[in-house]
Scaffold this motif. Structure first.
Motif, PDB file in Angstrom:
ATOM      1  N   SER A  61       0.827  -1.209   0.000  1.00  0.00           N
ATOM      2  CA  SER A  61       0.000   0.000   0.000  1.00  0.00           C
ATOM      3  C   SER A  61       0.862   1.260   0.000  1.00  0.00           C
ATOM      4  O   SER A  61       0.551   2.238  -0.683  1.00  0.00           O
ATOM      5  N   ALA A  62       1.962   1.229   0.760  1.00  0.00           N
ATOM      6  CA  ALA A  62       2.876   2.376   0.802  1.00  0.00           C
ATOM      7  C   ALA A  62       3.534   2.589  -0.557  1.00  0.00           C
ATOM      8  O   ALA A  62       3.717   3.729  -1.000  1.00  0.00           O
ATOM      9  N   MET A  63       3.894   1.498  -1.229  1.00  0.00           N
ATOM     10  CA  MET A  63       4.544   1.627  -2.539  1.00  0.00           C
ATOM     11  C   MET A  63       3.574   2.165  -3.589  1.00  0.00           C
ATOM     12  O   MET A  63       3.949   2.984  -4.433  1.00  0.00           O
ATOM     13  N   VAL A  64       2.316   1.702  -3.552  1.00  0.00           N
ATOM     14  CA  VAL A  64       1.323   2.212  -4.501  1.00  0.00           C
ATOM     15  C   VAL A  64       1.066   3.691  -4.255  1.00  0.00           C
ATOM     16  O   VAL A  64       1.007   4.495  -5.198  1.00  0.00           O
ATOM     17  N   GLU A  65       0.910   4.070  -2.990  1.00  0.00           N
ATOM     18  CA  GLU A  65       0.670   5.473  -2.648  1.00  0.00           C
ATOM     19  C   GLU A  65       1.827   6.351  -3.113  1.00  0.00           C
ATOM     20  O   GLU A  65       1.620   7.424  -3.708  1.00  0.00           O
ATOM     21  N   THR A  66       3.053   5.903  -2.857  1.00  0.00           N
ATOM     22  CA  THR A  66       4.243   6.670  -3.246  1.00  0.00           C
ATOM     23  C   THR A  66       4.389   6.734  -4.751  1.00  0.00           C
ATOM     24  O   THR A  66       4.702   7.784  -5.323  1.00  0.00           O
ATOM     25  N   ASN A  89       2.037   1.392 -15.498  1.00  0.00           N
ATOM     26  CA  ASN A  89       1.937  -0.070 -15.624  1.00  0.00           C
ATOM     27  C   ASN A  89       1.974  -0.741 -14.252  1.00  0.00           C
ATOM     28  O   ASN A  89       1.251  -1.707 -13.995  1.00  0.00           O
ATOM     29  N   TYR A  90       2.828  -0.229 -13.365  1.00  0.00           N
ATOM     30  CA  TYR A  90       2.917  -0.789 -12.012  1.00  0.00           C
ATOM     31  C   TYR A  90       1.609  -0.572 -11.259  1.00  0.00           C
ATOM     32  O   TYR A  90       1.086  -1.492 -10.613  1.00  0.00           O
ATOM     33  N   ILE A  91       1.064   0.644 -11.338  1.00  0.00           N
ATOM     34  CA  ILE A  91      -0.178   0.966 -10.636  1.00  0.00           C
ATOM     35  C   ILE A  91      -1.314   0.072 -11.120  1.00  0.00           C
ATOM     36  O   ILE A  91      -2.081  -0.482 -10.317  1.00  0.00           O
ATOM     37  N   ILE A  92      -1.434  -0.080 -12.433  1.00  0.00           N
ATOM     38  CA  ILE A  92      -2.497  -0.916 -12.991  1.00  0.00           C
ATOM     39  C   ILE A  92      -2.341  -2.362 -12.538  1.00  0.00           C
ATOM     40  O   ILE A  92      -3.313  -3.035 -12.183  1.00  0.00           O
ATOM     41  N   ALA A  93      -1.105  -2.844 -12.517  1.00  0.00           N
ATOM     42  CA  ALA A  93      -0.854  -4.238 -12.140  1.00  0.00           C
ATOM     43  C   ALA A  93      -1.195  -4.513 -10.682  1.00  0.00           C
ATOM     44  O   ALA A  93      -1.492  -5.657 -10.310  1.00  0.00           O
ATOM     45  N   LYS A  94      -1.160  -3.492  -9.837  1.00  0.00           N
ATOM     46  CA  LYS A  94      -1.393  -3.681  -8.402  1.00  0.00           C
ATOM     47  C   LYS A  94      -2.849  -3.463  -7.989  1.00  0.00           C
ATOM     48  O   LYS A  94      -3.174  -3.582  -6.818  1.00  0.00           O
ATOM     49  N   LYS A  95      -3.717  -3.171  -8.924  1.00  0.00           N
ATOM     50  CA  LYS A  95      -5.125  -2.977  -8.576  1.00  0.00           C
ATOM     51  C   LYS A  95      -5.735  -4.294  -8.127  1.00  0.00           C
ATOM     52  O   LYS A  95      -5.528  -5.329  -8.751  1.00  0.00           O
ATOM     53  N   THR A 100      -9.839  -1.652  -6.231  1.00  0.00           N
ATOM     54  CA  THR A 100      -9.164  -0.677  -5.385  1.00  0.00           C
ATOM     55  C   THR A 100      -7.712  -1.085  -5.192  1.00  0.00           C
ATOM     56  O   THR A 100      -7.264  -2.116  -5.685  1.00  0.00           O
ATOM     57  N   TRP A 101      -6.981  -0.244  -4.447  1.00  0.00           N
ATOM     58  CA  TRP A 101      -5.560  -0.513  -4.204  1.00  0.00           C
ATOM     59  C   TRP A 101      -5.294  -0.693  -2.702  1.00  0.00           C
ATOM     60  O   TRP A 101      -4.342  -0.155  -2.163  1.00  0.00           O
TER      61      TRP A 101
END
Length: 330
Positions: A61-66, A89-95, A100-101
């Motif tokens: 969660s911290a990595m997605v937020e950052t 690409n990273y953000i989309i992959a982590k959904k 949600t994230w």
């Protein structure tokens, strides 16, 4: 700028300030370069790692937020489109499968980055989409100017463990954002051992009569060597039962001022009581007792009870449901 002394989260916040301020080009350039130097990448993805954010988020969660903050800064700066693409690409992959994230803050920054990216990129995708399961076409969709910005969902039921591939093909203009998510269940007997935070709920009786009271005890433990901040406990309320809130009110009054296990507030829904705890100290825990009144005859299973860190929901546990039976009054 002492970039080596700043973590990636602080750099991302500072970079956004720099590009929004827009009055010191040299400062902005140094801030953006420091942000790029902190970037980690692999293949077509890039991310910014943070140990903890200002809202106590940790882990993924911290990595997605950052990363969401970093991508926003890069988009506003306009200086490195390749890094932006990899970050998106990273953000989309982590959904997550629910769209949600993980945490509220991570979801907000991820959506802000995606929306800003769409705004900068212009029009959405137009063309044909084809979804195949094990080589056989299962669904087709034509994207137009009228529907390209809508959410399209396809559900494939009955897919078993023998399924090998799910493919999505797109032909047309623009870029397509998509997600493939799977859901499965495992037996309660296979519940993982060594959970960072655990919860167990036991009842003093599982068979009772209408209007009688059942007493439950929820035992929550933080097995980490560090404090778990902002801990949520969702207590499942069995169908046909009423939770007596005075027990929760008494626990709240009892724990006022505690650094560990303080119940800040709680709320009720039809299926659960949602409890907000300030924190649970390292290798600490508590046992909370609450009562439920059987309103009418029923045989049902309790809704699941869960504990998790609000800003790191992957750190958590689910208690095994319990079967309860309520008989008519004699």
């Amino acid at each position: 700028m002492g970039a080596a002394r700043l973590d990636a989260y602080t750099l991302a916040v500072l970079a956004n300030f720099a590009v929004d301020y827009r009055k010191d080009k040299a400062f902005t350039g140094r801030a953006m370069q420091a942000l790029l130097d902190a970037m980690a990448s692999e293949g077509d993805r890039a991310w910014w790692k943070a140990e903890e954010t200002s809202v106590y988020a940790t882990g993924e969660s911290a990595m997605v937020e950052t990363t969401g903050l970093a991508v926003q800064a890069l988009l506003k700066w306009g200086g490195d489109p390749a890094a932006v693409t990899k970050g998106i690409n990273y953000i989309i992959a982590k959904k997550g499968a629910a769209g949600t994230w993980g945490t509220t803050q991570a979801t907000i920054t991820a959506l802000q980055a995606l929306l800003l990216s769409t705004e900068k990129a212009g029009a959405g995708a137009k063309g044909a989409v084809e979804i195949s399961v094990d080589g056989k076409v299962a669904e087709k969709l034509t994207l137009t100017a009228e529907n390209s910005n809508l959410f399209h969902q396809f559900v494939f039921k009955g897919i078993d463990s023998q399924t090998k591939t799910v493919e999505l093909r797109f032909t047309g203009e623009g870029s397509l954002t998509y997600q493939i998510a799977g859901r499965y269940f495992i037996p309660w007997t296979e519940k993982p051992a060594g959970e960072a935070i655990s919860i167990d709920v036991k009842y003093d009786r599982t068979r009772l009569e209408q209007d009688q009271i059942a007493t439950a005890t929820a035992t929550v433990r933080n097995r980490l060597n560090k404090t778990a901040n902002i801990v949520m406990v969702d207590l499942g309320i069995p169908p046909g039962f009423e939770l007596l809130t005075e027990d929760l009110q008494a626990w709240r009054a009892k724990t006022v001022g505690r650094k560990s296990g303080c119940l800040e507030k709680f709320s009720l829904t039809a299926t659960q009581a949602i409890l907000y705890f300030n924190s649970i100290g390292p290798n600490d825990g508590f046992s909370l007792t609450f009562r439920l009144r059987a309103k009418y005859p029923i045989k049902a299973q309790t809704f699941a009870s869960r504990v998790y860190e609000y800003y790191a929901p992957e750190v958590g546990s689910i208690a095994r449901p319990v079967q309860l039976e309520v008989r008519s009054r004699k």
